[in-house]
Design an enzyme around this catalytic site. Sequence first.
Site, PDB file in Angstrom:
ATOM      1  N   THR A  11       0.843  -1.187   0.000  1.00  0.00           N
ATOM      2  CA  THR A  11       0.000   0.000   0.000  1.00  0.00           C
ATOM      3  C   THR A  11       0.877   1.234   0.000  1.00  0.00           C
ATOM      4  OG1 THR A  11      -1.826   1.124   1.142  1.00  0.00           O
ATOM      5  CG2 THR A  11      -0.091   0.205   2.518  1.00  0.00           C
ATOM      6  N   HIS A  12       0.284   2.366  -0.362  1.00  0.00           N
ATOM      7  CA  HIS A  12       0.929   3.668  -0.198  1.00  0.00           C
ATOM      8  C   HIS A  12       0.219   4.468   0.888  1.00  0.00           C
ATOM      9  CE1 HIS A  12       3.533   3.295  -3.780  1.00  0.00           C
ATOM     10  NE2 HIS A  12       2.501   2.674  -4.328  1.00  0.00           N
ATOM     11  N   GLY A  15      -1.591   5.697   6.763  1.00  0.00           N
ATOM     12  CA  GLY A  15      -2.400   5.305   7.913  1.00  0.00           C
ATOM     13  C   GLY A  15      -2.355   3.807   8.144  1.00  0.00           C
ATOM     14  N   ASP A  78      -7.247  -5.789   1.836  1.00  0.00           N
ATOM     15  CA  ASP A  78      -8.304  -5.096   1.115  1.00  0.00           C
ATOM     16  C   ASP A  78      -9.438  -4.960   2.108  1.00  0.00           C
ATOM     17  OD1 ASP A  78      -9.295  -3.769  -1.153  1.00  0.00           O
ATOM     18  OD2 ASP A  78     -10.559  -5.476  -1.636  1.00  0.00           O
ATOM     19  N   SER A  79      -9.923  -3.760   2.254  1.00  0.00           N
ATOM     20  CA  SER A  79     -10.917  -3.515   3.285  1.00  0.00           C
ATOM     21  C   SER A  79     -11.946  -2.526   2.791  1.00  0.00           C
ATOM     22  CB  SER A  79     -10.249  -3.011   4.567  1.00  0.00           C
ATOM     23  OG  SER A  79      -9.487  -1.844   4.308  1.00  0.00           O
ATOM     24  N   PHE A 161      -9.005   7.299   9.318  1.00  0.00           N
ATOM     25  CA  PHE A 161      -9.118   7.682   7.922  1.00  0.00           C
ATOM     26  C   PHE A 161     -10.304   6.936   7.333  1.00  0.00           C
ATOM     27  CE2 PHE A 161      -6.166   4.158   8.358  1.00  0.00           C
ATOM     28  CZ  PHE A 161      -6.585   3.250   7.398  1.00  0.00           C
ATOM     29  N   GLY A 162     -10.578   7.186   6.066  1.00  0.00           N
ATOM     30  CA  GLY A 162     -11.692   6.507   5.416  1.00  0.00           C
ATOM     31  C   GLY A 162     -13.027   6.865   6.059  1.00  0.00           C
ATOM     32  N   TYR A 163     -13.819   5.847   6.315  1.00  0.00           N
ATOM     33  CA  TYR A 163     -15.162   6.043   6.864  1.00  0.00           C
ATOM     34  C   TYR A 163     -15.185   6.059   8.397  1.00  0.00           C
ATOM     35  CZ  TYR A 163     -16.776   4.933   2.113  1.00  0.00           C
ATOM     36  OH  TYR A 163     -16.996   4.938   0.749  1.00  0.00           O
ATOM     37  N   LYS A 184      -8.465   1.748  18.814  1.00  0.00           N
ATOM     38  CA  LYS A 184      -8.883   1.326  17.482  1.00  0.00           C
ATOM     39  C   LYS A 184      -8.233   0.009  17.092  1.00  0.00           C
ATOM     40  CE  LYS A 184      -8.868   2.605  12.605  1.00  0.00           C
ATOM     41  NZ  LYS A 184      -8.498   3.616  11.579  1.00  0.00           N
TER      42      LYS A 184
END
Length: 211
Positions: A11-12, A15, A78-79, A161-163, A184
Site C-alpha cells: 500500500t501507499h 495510515g 483489502d478492506s 481515515f476513510g469512513y 482502534k
Amino acid sequence: MSPAPRLVLATHNQGKLRELRELLRDQVPGLDVDTQVVDAGAVGAPDIVEDEVTFEGNALLKARAVCDATGLVAIADDSGLSVAVLGGAPGIFSARWSGKHGDDEANIDLLLGQLGDIAEKHRSASFVCAAALATPAGLVAVELGHLAGTLLHERRGTGGFGYDPILQPAGYEVSVAELSAKEKNAISHRGRAFRALLPQIVKALAGQDAT
C-alpha cells in the site's frame, strides 16, 4: 545505515502502515518495525490493479504481486465498509464510492446523502478486512476481520481515515475516529485480520514455512 527491509505492506496508505507497525511492534524478535516494515513506495513496488471481486481476492493479488516484484515477504489488505441496507455496498468499491479513488470526504458525503432518510434501526454496517501474506517461497495465507456497528448521520472525530468518522462500533458511544490509536487497533477489522495472520507473519520472517 538503516537495516534492510524485511516486510513490505502492499500500500501507499500511511495510515495503514502506521497501524501495521503498531500491531507488529514487539511481536517479532529482532524486527525494527520503524525501518524494516515499509510500504510499497519505499521499495519501488508497482501499483497493482485491484480487479478481483472479493476482499480476499484483492488482498492476495496485491500480496503476491508485491512479493514477486521485491523478493520480500509481503502482506496486503483489502478492506471496506459493508452497509446492510445497501446489500453490502460500498464493499470492494469503498475507496472509490464517489468515483475518485481515495477521496474520503467525497465518499462519506455521497454515502451520508444516500442514507439521509434511513432510520436508525436500519443503519447497521460493518468494516471488513481481508489480510493476506505471500512469501518468496510461494506460500500464501489470508484471514478476515470484521468490526460491526451503526452508521452515524454526521461525522464525529478527527482520527483515523476513510469512513472512521461515521461508524459507531457496537457497544461504544463514539465513532471509530474518536478512538485512540490503541483503542482502534484493539477492535478494528484490520487489527483483527492482521492479528489472526500474525503467526504466519512471524513464521515467514523467521524463515519458516507459513501454513
